[in-house]
Design a protein around this motif. Structure first.
Motif, PDB file in Angstrom:
ATOM      1  N   LYS B 347     -22.733  54.960  30.812  1.00 45.89           N
ATOM      2  CA  LYS B 347     -24.085  54.425  31.005  1.00 45.89           C
ATOM      3  C   LYS B 347     -24.802  54.180  29.673  1.00 45.89           C
ATOM      4  O   LYS B 347     -25.817  53.502  29.629  1.00 45.89           O
ATOM      5  N   LEU B 348     -24.298  54.806  28.614  1.00 48.26           N
ATOM      6  CA  LEU B 348     -24.974  54.687  27.321  1.00 48.26           C
ATOM      7  C   LEU B 348     -24.700  53.352  26.656  1.00 48.26           C
ATOM      8  O   LEU B 348     -25.392  52.952  25.747  1.00 48.26           O
ATOM      9  N   PHE B 349     -23.640  52.665  27.075  1.00 49.14           N
ATOM     10  CA  PHE B 349     -23.236  51.459  26.353  1.00 49.14           C
ATOM     11  C   PHE B 349     -23.051  50.315  27.314  1.00 49.14           C
ATOM     12  O   PHE B 349     -22.837  50.504  28.513  1.00 49.14           O
ATOM     13  N   SER B 350     -23.101  49.096  26.742  1.00 53.29           N
ATOM     14  CA  SER B 350     -22.898  47.946  27.613  1.00 53.29           C
ATOM     15  C   SER B 350     -21.441  47.457  27.562  1.00 53.29           C
ATOM     16  O   SER B 350     -21.045  46.646  28.386  1.00 53.29           O
TER      17      SER B 350
END
Lengths: 613, 417
Positions: B347-350
């Motif tokens: 969830k921290l990165f795309s």
């Protein structure tokens, strides 16, 4: 951090992660529900089960099938046998407790004050409990009922010591037909490695030799299984419900073709000290009515305790008379003068001989062939074929053999069951015979450097040099008399299940053509008849009142200076043959004198005659 | 360190995740110890000690993986995939060691390599890399060609070993991979529907027939809503109906002994001689643990060696017996938190590559956990899948630690980018 188009997909992705974790949550809750139901709702029964201890899977060994004679008399049955064993899972875990059991066992004495266990084997058994957890380890094999009750008295002090009931083979008639029946013993390491014993496991008792081996699959049945709960000392409490148990399917019973009465007579006629064999067969379908091989052995020794079993085994295995061999099918002998029937038959069949043909050289006690002078056992004068067989004159057959040639003689012999192909009897160990001709003789004796010479025909035409088994000999005279084909000799009449329904019937099967011209047949029968019933016939000691017996005697030379092998092959009644008997007594003398009376006893018994005393 | 700091998104390392991993490892060693401590051997030959060694080695490897840069990882995809295939072929044709009738190992002397474990990791990397660059969509069937090819080769090789349960891991990874590479929830349902059809129509009771009817309705509804290409619409309907009827027809065509074999697989209790015995023992062990358990080292079932595979596949029954429902619940919560932290990483990165790797790794864990526990509590057939961190076994312990390393790596390297 994220740009705009990313933003949408990232939101979508985060939504998916949420869906994923929700699914995980739901699945975990399902697992928890199941756990709760096991550990709370069904706690009591599960706890009881684990406390009451220890489910055990018990293999229910199927009852081995019996063997009957043709009239329904039991030849082989089972007896219960008690085994005292250690159940590793129920032995205490502390070493001190184990030692106390060890000492208690060691000091148990039977009625006579003798110790029941010796410390060495007991120690080995206790060692093995460390590795073998799932099945009992035997410490006393085949225990007597008294020994069992002594152990049961002490059962309080002996957790983990259990009594098991096995079934073992019993042979009520002892040595009777022992070679045919075979015996059972624990499967050996070597057998376990063989592909044909794939679905057997260690400790199985399997048939060895004879019918026990050949029909082992049928006798075994299918083992069952039940899951039982046992208490802390290994005793069964109850069967677990809810799990299928399988009842064992007992093995099939075999109704054999053996005739107990006839077999008994035959066994009595051949002393156990003598080496010899007897085969009685029904030539119309190949059923073997009696088969004796002497010396005999008692298959009961293989069901005994280890120590006694080993003693008995050593005795039979080391005996120079080789009682383990079934001479009736594995003994190979020269056919001797019985083979003259084949020579004569071939001559008649190929038109070389005829009923009235006389050879120019009459028998004056021998025959000059080249530089060699071949003897005959008497001087018989000038004979036709019937009389030559009656008197078993060698000189006639020397000349006939030279005329006919070996290939034709052998062809005729093979038609009636002789030769290199075993007849396929349904017990293991059957040996093949040998009818030599120039090619196979040279081949077999290559190493010795012997070459075929025409002079060998002299010996071969009177049956010296071929190899036959007693079974082949019986089949030979039987099929010569019927002239309707050679049936595969067999012991299995039918297989029945435990309720007595016939599961399988043996279908008689023709394995050799066994046919000759009607004229040949007539002359051969006349000759066999004359051997027994005419004055001067060599087989007159085999005469049976009111029955037309045909026979041929033989005295096989096998070693210089030794007595000859005594052959007697008979068939009766000649007009409608029902039984053929072949007897050989090793190194016993002349066939007519030694084996004739033995065959006569069997024939007398078969036709229900008794000697007036 | 406050809890907020503990879960801080800007941290390069997820300390909570590490802590959960450590907890699970400790539990694993304790359980292996209690399952096997009745054997009197020197401590360095015991199972629990060897398990510690495996975990230490695994942790070292995981620590190394954390420092692999993402572009390096992406460059390793092709060599890893090819190496995995080669190893699978090698084990198939030159299987050295035959354990339990199936040659799944290559004996390297000091260490037995299990190529299917390596293949799991290599496949995860490969499919994640491909799907991260080429999203799939049911409207573009061509997008499935390469992923299916990538999938089918290792899948078939593992199936051929034969190792059905490991092969199913490949399916699970692919399935979840598609979900995070463009398919919607409806698509996922449609993909799974033929399987459900077979399951529902297997037993011909009224309830299951009604269920199957509802399923078909749901499939039709989804198809209408999704407006998929005609060919796909027809395909899904036909496959579902065919799966429903064919499975019962095929079932009736089977010989009784074949039916029995399938039944035994689906319902082990029907075969008390073989698998059923194990499951029965396992159920008794777990059930007799009650709510609080019998206490550490007091498991009668396990200590009496009723469970032949107690320290590997049936470690959960050891847990259930000794620690009861509480212990099982704690472990399940630990697993849930573990999966939550693992999936949160993405969830921290795309970057879709990071998403696919973390979700795939989580799926491998999840699949093993579900299948193993369901097996020990009699909900699923007995298969040979171990329980992550708890079951004894070197190869699988290493796989788990590599996956943990991969998840940590995603977070660590993602922050560096």
């Amino acid at each position: 951090m994220f740009n705009k188009s990313d933003n949408e997909s990232v939101q979508n992705r985060n939504w998916n992660v949420l869906v994923y974790m929700t699914a995980v949550f739901v699945l975990f809750v399902i697992l928890l529900f199941r756990l709760y139901s096991l550990q709370h709702t069904h706690y009591d029964e599960n706890f009881q089960r684990s406390e009451n201890n220890r489910l055990r899977r018990v293999e229910l060994v199927a009852e081995r099938g019996f063997i009957y004679d043709r009239n329904g008399e039991i030849l082989v049955r089972n007896r219960p046998s008690y085994q005292i064993a250690l159940q590793a899972l129920n032995l205490p875990r502390k070493k001190a407790d184990r030692d106390s059991i060890f000492n208690t066992l060691l000091h148990i004495v039977d009625k006579d004050g003798k110790r029941m266990f010796d410390s060495l084997s007991l120690d080995t058994a206790f060692q093995r409990t460390r590795w073998i957890k799932n099945r009992p380890i035997r410490i006393l094999e085949d225990a007597s009922p008294e020994q069992v009750s002594i152990i049961e008295e002490h059962s309080e002090k002996l957790p983990g010591v259990v009594t098991l009931i096995e079934s073992r083979r019993a042979y009520p008639y002892g040595t009777l037909a022992s070679h045919v029946l075979g015996y059972t013993s624990e499967i050996s390491e070597e057998q376990l490695k063989l592909p044909e014993y794939e679905n057997y496991s260690q400790g199985d008792r399997i048939g060895q030799k004879g019918l026990e081996q050949f029909y082992d699959q049928e006798f075994r049945g299918t083992n069952g299984v039940k899951v039982v709960e046992v208490n802390a000392s290994g005793r069964e409490i109850s069967q677990v419900k809810g799990v299928d148990s399988k009842a064992p399917i007992p093995g099939l019973h075999l109704v054999s073709t053996i005739d107990l009465k006839l077999q008994k007579v035959a066994e009595e006629a051949i002393p156990d000290t003598a080496r010899g064999a007897l085969v009685a067969i029904d030539p119309r379908n190949g059923e073997i009515l009696a088969m004796v091989s002497s010396p005999r052995l008692d298959p009961n020794i293989f069901s005994l305790k280890k120590r006694e079993r080993n003693k008995g085994w050593a005795q039979v295995a080391l005996d120079s008379l080789r009682p383990l061999t079934n001479r009736a099918i594995s003994g190979t002998y020269p056919p001797a003068s019985v083979f003259k029937l084949v020579t004569a038959g071939a001559g008649l069949e190929y038109g070389v001989l005829s009923e009235f043909k006389h050879y120019p050289k009459s028998c004056t006690g021998g025959f000059q062939y080249g530089a060699r002078y071949q003897k005959c056992w008497g001087s018989h004068g000038n004979l036709n074929v019937v009389n030559a067989i009656r008197l078993s004159c060698d000189v006639f057959f020397y000349q006939a053999g030279l005329d006919i040639d070996m290939t034709r003689i052998n062809e005729f012999g093979r038609r009636f069951g002789l030769g290199e192909k075993p007849l396929g009897v349904d017990i293991p160990g059957e040996k093949a015979g040998w009818l030599p001709d120039s090619v196979s003789f040279n081949q077999r004796n290559k190493r010795l450097g012997w070459r075929w010479a025409r002079g060998l025909i002299l010996n071969l035409s009177i049956g010296q040099g071929q190899i036959v088994t007693p079974l082949q000999q019986a089949v030979l005279v039987g099929s010569l008399a019927t002239n309707k084909g050679v049936y595969r000799p067999h012991f299995m009449k039918e297989l029945r299940d435990s309720e007595g329904n016939v599961v399988r019937k043996y279908e008689p099967e023709i394995v050799r053509s066994g046919k000759m011209k009607e004229s040949t047949h007539r002359i051969l029968m006349a000759a066999m008849d004359s051997v027994v019933n005419h004055p001067g016939g060599t087989g007159k000691r085999g005469r049976v009142p009111d029955i037309r017996v045909g026979a041929k005697t033989g005295s096989g030379e096998w070693k210089k200076g030794e007595k000859t092998h005594a052959w007697y092959a008979a068939v009766a009644p000649l007009d409608n043959p029902e039984i053929a008997v072949a007897v050989i007594m090793e190194a016993a003398g002349g066939g007519g004198a030694v084996s004739g009376p033995i065959a006569r006893k069997v024939l007398m018994a078969y036709f229900g005659k008794e000697d007036k005393k | 360190m406050s809890s907020g700091r503990f879960l801080d998104k800007s941290l390069k390392v997820d300390w909570f995740f590490l802590f959960l991993t450590l907890c699970l490892m400790v539990c694993g060693v304790l359980l292996v110890y209690s399952a096997t401590n009745n054997e009197k051997v020197v401590f360095y030959e015991t199972f629990w000690f060897r398990q510690i060694i495996y975990f230490v080695c695994g942790s070292a490897i995981a620590a190394g993986i954390v420092f692999l840069r993402l572009d390096w990882l992406k460059r390793m995809v092709v060599p890893m995939y090819v190496a995995a295939l080669i190893l699978l072929v090698v084990v198939l044709f030159f299987a050295g060691d035959v354990v339990k009738g199936a040659g799944r190992w290559i004996d390297l002397g000091i260490f037995k390599l299990q190529p299917s474990e390596f293949a799991k990791i290599a496949y995860l990397l490969t499919i994640s890399y491909w799907l991260s660059r080429h999203p799939v969509s049911l409207f573009k069937l061509k997008s499935f060609v390469v992923p299916m090819l990538l999938f089918i080769v290792p899948f078939a090789l593992v199936l051929k070993q034969p190792d059905l349960s490991t092969a199913l891991v490949f399916i699970a990874v692919t399935y979840v991979g598609f979900f995070f590479a463009g398919l919607t929830l409806t698509d996922m349902f449609l993909l799974a529907s033929p399987l459900l059809s077979v399951l529902f129509s297997h037993s011909q009771t009224t309830m299951f027939q009604v269920l199957w009817g509802l399923l078909i309705c749901a499939v039709v509804f989804s198809l209408v809503r999704r407006r998929l290409p005609k060919i796909l619409t027809v395909l899904f309907l036909v496959v579902n109906i065919f799966a429903g009827y064919a499975s019962s027809m095929a079932w009736n065509m089977l010989q009784p002994h074949q039916q029995k074999r399938v039944n035994t697989f689906l319902d082990p209790m029907s075969d008390p001689l073989g698998d059923g015995y194990q499951v029965l023992q396992s159920l008794t062990a777990i059930g007799s643990g009650g709510l609080k358990g019998k206490g550490f080292g007091h498991g009668t079932q396990t200590n009496l060696a009723f469970l032949p595979e107690e320290h590997t596949d049936f470690i959960f029954s050891v847990l259930g017996e000794q620690f009861g429902f509480m212990g099982c619940a704690v472990i399940l919560v630990l697993y849930f938190l573990f999966l939550w932290r693992a999936t949160s990483t993405c969830k921290l990165f795309s970057d879709p590559f990071i998403t696919l790797i973390t979700m795939g790794a989580s799926t491998i864990f999840l699949f093993h956990i579900l299948v193993n526990i369901a097996m020990t509590i009699g909900l699923m057939p007995v298969t040979g899948l171990p329980l992550p961190f708890l079951s004894y076994g070197g190869s699988f312990a290493l796989t788990c630690m590599v996956l943990v390393g991969a998840i940590l790596c995603m977070r660590f390297q993602g922050h560096r980018q």
